[in-house]
Design a protein around this motif. Structure first.
Motif, mmCIF file in Angstrom:
data_model
loop_
_atom_site.group_PDB
_atom_site.id
_atom_site.type_symbol
_atom_site.label_atom_id
_atom_site.label_comp_id
_atom_site.label_asym_id
_atom_site.label_seq_id
_atom_site.Cartn_x
_atom_site.Cartn_y
_atom_site.Cartn_z
ATOM 1 N N ILE B 74 0.859 -1.183 0.000
ATOM 2 C CA ILE B 74 0.000 0.000 0.000
ATOM 3 C C ILE B 74 0.896 1.234 0.000
ATOM 4 N N VAL B 75 0.605 2.153 -0.919
ATOM 5 C CA VAL B 75 1.375 3.393 -0.973
ATOM 6 C C VAL B 75 0.417 4.563 -0.751
ATOM 7 N N ILE B 76 0.730 5.379 0.225
ATOM 8 C CA ILE B 76 -0.121 6.531 0.544
ATOM 9 C C ILE B 76 0.693 7.805 0.321
ATOM 10 N N GLN B 77 0.121 8.688 -0.494
ATOM 11 C CA GLN B 77 0.825 9.928 -0.834
ATOM 12 C C GLN B 77 0.037 11.138 -0.315
ATOM 13 N N ASP B 78 0.764 12.078 0.261
ATOM 14 C CA ASP B 78 0.096 13.323 0.677
ATOM 15 C C ASP B 78 1.059 14.483 0.466
ATOM 16 N N TRP B 79 0.526 15.693 0.580
ATOM 17 C CA TRP B 79 1.333 16.874 0.332
ATOM 18 C C TRP B 79 1.317 17.803 1.552
ATOM 19 N N GLY B 80 1.166 17.202 2.701
ATOM 20 C CA GLY B 80 1.141 17.982 3.948
ATOM 21 C C GLY B 80 2.542 18.152 4.519
ATOM 22 N N LYS B 81 2.596 18.638 5.736
ATOM 23 C CA LYS B 81 3.874 18.871 6.417
ATOM 24 C C LYS B 81 4.577 17.537 6.667
ATOM 25 N N SER B 82 5.858 17.476 6.336
ATOM 26 C CA SER B 82 6.588 16.224 6.570
ATOM 27 C C SER B 82 7.020 16.150 8.042
ATOM 28 N N PHE B 83 7.492 14.993 8.443
ATOM 29 C CA PHE B 83 7.932 14.826 9.827
ATOM 30 C C PHE B 83 9.015 13.763 9.883
ATOM 31 N N ASN B 84 9.711 13.716 10.984
ATOM 32 C CA ASN B 84 10.746 12.702 11.149
ATOM 33 C C ASN B 84 10.184 11.559 11.999
ATOM 34 N N PRO B 85 9.883 10.411 11.358
ATOM 35 C CA PRO B 85 9.276 9.311 12.133
ATOM 36 C C PRO B 85 10.158 8.842 13.288
ATOM 37 N N ASN B 86 11.482 9.063 13.157
ATOM 38 C CA ASN B 86 12.379 8.628 14.245
ATOM 39 C C ASN B 86 12.238 9.488 15.500
ATOM 40 N N GLU B 87 11.614 10.663 15.329
ATOM 41 C CA GLU B 87 11.442 11.549 16.488
ATOM 42 C C GLU B 87 10.115 11.328 17.214
ATOM 43 N N VAL B 88 9.257 10.451 16.626
ATOM 44 C CA VAL B 88 7.972 10.171 17.276
ATOM 45 C C VAL B 88 8.228 9.148 18.381
ATOM 46 N N PRO B 89 7.902 9.485 19.623
ATOM 47 C CA PRO B 89 8.206 8.548 20.710
ATOM 48 C C PRO B 89 7.355 7.286 20.634
ATOM 49 N N LYS B 90 7.948 6.171 21.045
ATOM 50 C CA LYS B 90 7.171 4.932 21.123
ATOM 51 C C LYS B 90 6.307 5.035 22.382
ATOM 52 N N PRO B 91 5.005 4.830 22.228
ATOM 53 C CA PRO B 91 4.168 4.983 23.421
ATOM 54 C C PRO B 91 4.464 3.887 24.444
ATOM 55 N N ASN B 92 4.361 4.246 25.700
ATOM 56 C CA ASN B 92 4.581 3.273 26.764
ATOM 57 C C ASN B 92 3.232 2.918 27.391
ATOM 58 N N PHE B 93 2.793 1.670 27.144
ATOM 59 C CA PHE B 93 1.505 1.241 27.686
ATOM 60 C C PHE B 93 1.676 0.516 29.026
ATOM 61 N N GLU B 94 2.934 0.382 29.445
ATOM 62 C CA GLU B 94 3.171 -0.323 30.711
ATOM 63 C C GLU B 94 3.359 0.663 31.854
ATOM 64 N N VAL B 95 2.446 1.596 31.937
ATOM 65 C CA VAL B 95 2.491 2.587 33.016
ATOM 66 C C VAL B 95 1.134 2.578 33.715
ATOM 67 N N ALA B 96 1.018 3.357 34.788
ATOM 68 C CA ALA B 96 -0.276 3.469 35.464
ATOM 69 C C ALA B 96 -1.248 4.185 34.542
ATOM 70 N N LEU B 97 -2.526 3.881 34.701
ATOM 71 C CA LEU B 97 -3.565 4.459 33.846
ATOM 72 C C LEU B 97 -3.433 5.976 33.709
ATOM 73 N N GLU B 98 -3.229 6.666 34.842
ATOM 74 C CA GLU B 98 -3.202 8.132 34.801
ATOM 75 C C GLU B 98 -1.982 8.679 34.069
#
Lengths: 110, 135
Positions: B74-98
């Motif tokens: 699947i190839v998705i093309q857009d013309w919006g603002k680019s970003f650096n995927p390496n700068e997106v933090p990996k979410p941590n789901f192993e924390v307290a709910l709050e």
């Protein structure tokens, strides 16, 4: 997405039909907030007729659970399909929200 | 390569999902995998609309797919603002709910579901996201 609600003695039952994505999640969020603003802190969410949920939708569920817990209540999910389960598993939702297969059991948990 | 262009709005997400469901069916994926592929594409497109186009009304999203011998590209093309995927933090789901935070969940889902997720950013051709799911 269609959302219906029903009041029980110890909880409110919310049922949604359709997709919960970035387009429709705000609608669900609004409904949960209305219920919580009315003083309820027990919510059972029936997902039998939800056919899709994205991370935006999951976030609505987790935020709702945060508010319920603050008010000494809880949000529970019921009738989660196998497809939906994989989205929930990716975010480890079961660690934060109890999931029931049976509506009577879910309502009885309050 | 079948291709379809959609308005870069959240109201397009359901139509995009229908297009991708057809692609997954043509590629012979079962219902569970087809659902997961739709989820990955929904997350990608939601991010484009929310962050790339900042919910600007005139953006476009072009979706293409190719049925591979052993999967789907699947190839998705857009013309919006680019970003650096390496700068997106990996979410941590192993924390307290709050302490749970939503940032990065979409990209994390895409990477968990698909076998390959590759971003290319070009001033002329826009942003290209290529994702491959193998059977």
């Amino acid at each position: 997405m269609e959302i219906t609600t029903k009041q029980y003695k110890r909880c409110d039952l919310v049922k949604a039909v359709g997709r919960i994505d970035s387009n429709t999640a705000p609608e669900l969020e609004k409904k949960f907030n209305e219920i919580l603003d009315n003083g309820s802190s027990g919510v059972a969410f029936d997902m039998a007729e939800v056919d899709f949920i994205s991370s935006r939708g999951l976030w609505v569920l987790l935020e709702t659970q945060k508010t319920c817990k603050k008010n000494k209540g809880k949000l529970v999910l019921v009738n989660v399909s196998e497809n939906m389960q994989q989205a929930l598993d990716l975010a480890g939702v079961k660690h934060f929200i109890d999931i029931y297969d049976d509506l009577t059991e879910a309502i009885g948990s309050f | 390569m079948p291709s379809k262009t959609f308005a870069g709005r959240f109201t397009s997400l359901e139509k995009i999902a229908d297009f991708i469901a057809q692609a997954a069916q043509k590629a012979g994926f079962d219902s569970k995998s087809a659902y997961a592929i739709q989820l990955a594409v929904d997350e990608a497109c939601s991010n484009i609309i929310e962050h790339g186009y900042a919910e600007r009304e005139n953006g476009k999203i072009c979706c293409n797919y190719e049925v591979l011998e052993n999967g789907l590209k699947i190839v998705i093309q857009d013309w919006g603002k680019s970003f650096n995927p390496n700068e997106v933090p990996k979410p941590n789901f192993e924390v307290a709910l709050e302490d749970l935070k939503p940032r990065g969940a979409g990209l994390y889902f895409m990477k968990e579901i698909m076998d390959e997720v590759n971003f290319e950013f070009d001033n002329k051709d826009g942003n290209l996201l290529t994702m491959i799911k193998r059977k």
